[in-house]
Each structure stands twice: as C-alpha cells, then as structure tokens.
Design a protein around this motif. Structure first.
Motif, mmCIF file in Angstrom:
data_model
loop_
_atom_site.group_PDB
_atom_site.id
_atom_site.type_symbol
_atom_site.label_atom_id
_atom_site.label_comp_id
_atom_site.label_asym_id
_atom_site.label_seq_id
_atom_site.Cartn_x
_atom_site.Cartn_y
_atom_site.Cartn_z
ATOM 1 N N ASP A 1 22.222 54.944 58.334
ATOM 2 C CA ASP A 1 23.389 54.247 58.877
ATOM 3 C C ASP A 1 23.840 54.788 60.232
ATOM 4 N N VAL A 2 23.711 56.094 60.469
ATOM 5 C CA VAL A 2 24.118 56.645 61.766
ATOM 6 C C VAL A 2 23.264 56.057 62.891
ATOM 7 N N PRO A 3 21.932 56.096 62.802
ATOM 8 C CA PRO A 3 21.143 55.484 63.877
ATOM 9 C C PRO A 3 21.428 53.982 64.048
ATOM 10 N N ALA A 4 21.637 53.265 62.951
ATOM 11 C CA ALA A 4 21.930 51.830 63.035
ATOM 12 C C ALA A 4 23.266 51.597 63.737
ATOM 13 N N PHE A 5 24.259 52.417 63.415
ATOM 14 C CA PHE A 5 25.574 52.295 64.046
ATOM 15 C C PHE A 5 25.474 52.588 65.545
ATOM 16 N N ILE A 6 24.750 53.631 65.902
ATOM 17 C CA ILE A 6 24.581 53.978 67.320
ATOM 18 C C ILE A 6 23.822 52.881 68.056
ATOM 19 N N THR A 7 22.811 52.306 67.425
ATOM 20 C CA THR A 7 22.071 51.190 68.030
ATOM 21 C C THR A 7 23.004 50.021 68.301
ATOM 22 N N ARG A 8 23.896 49.736 67.356
ATOM 23 C CA ARG A 8 24.853 48.640 67.551
ATOM 24 C C ARG A 8 25.793 48.946 68.703
ATOM 25 N N LEU A 9 26.286 50.192 68.786
ATOM 26 C CA LEU A 9 27.168 50.562 69.891
ATOM 27 C C LEU A 9 26.453 50.412 71.228
ATOM 28 N N CYS A 10 25.173 50.732 71.259
ATOM 29 C CA CYS A 10 24.392 50.547 72.487
ATOM 30 C C CYS A 10 24.236 49.067 72.827
ATOM 31 N N SER A 11 23.969 48.250 71.822
ATOM 32 C CA SER A 11 23.783 46.813 72.074
ATOM 33 C C SER A 11 25.072 46.150 72.544
ATOM 34 N N GLU A 12 26.219 46.714 72.153
ATOM 35 C CA GLU A 12 27.514 46.179 72.585
ATOM 36 C C GLU A 12 27.930 46.734 73.949
#
Length: 92
Positions: free
Chosen positions: A69-80
């Motif tokens: 979940d941490v990498p997925a959350f960080i990926t989402r923050l990057c995409s935003e």
C-alpha cells in the motif's frame, strides 16, 4: 532506494493531525493518519523501505498492507503531481 520531493507548486499544512494538500488548480486533498505519516516521512527524506518500517511500527492494523500500500499510495501522489521522484535519489 527511491526518495521523493513535494511538487514545486504544491502547498500543504498540518490541521488536526492530518495533512491538507492544496493543489495549484484549486483541488484539495486531506490525508488520514496513515497518509499523513507517509507524507511526513517523505518530508523527512525517508525512502519507501524506511516509510514501510515506520508504518509497521506505528500501526498494527492488518487492513493496511504497508509493503504494497505504501508504494501504491506514493505512485498515486506522483500521478496527481503532489510528489516528484528526486532525480538524485535524495529528497530536498
């Protein structure tokens, strides 16, 4: 070991133990306690592995799978556009 920076035009504030993100386009994000800890650890220059360990120490709830979940959350923050990968691997 990937590290991240806050987007150049992104503003943030801590409000009632939550991080509030103000985007240049007017969008607003409010992070819960887990998201706020992740964001604070990014501000402190920690990489994903260090953040995962921190989450595991602070939260014992099994519903949050920190290793995925941490990498997925960080990926989402990057995409935003909230985060950008640090080009040299070091957070600024």
């Amino acid at each position: 070991m990937h590290r991240y920076n806050i987007g150049d035009e992104v503003k943030y504030d801590a409000v009632d133990n939550e991080i509030v993100i103000y985007m240049p386009n007017g969008d607003l994000y409010v992070m819960d306690n887990v998201g706020s800890l992740i964001f604070e650890e990014i501000l402190n220059g920690k990489n994903i592995e260090e953040i995962v360990r921190s989450i595991q120490l602070h939260f014992v709830d099994d519903s949050f799978r920190s290793e995925s979940d941490v990498p997925a959350f960080i990926t989402r923050l990057c995409s935003e556009g909230i985060l950008t990968p640090a080009s040299d691997g070091l957070a600024v």
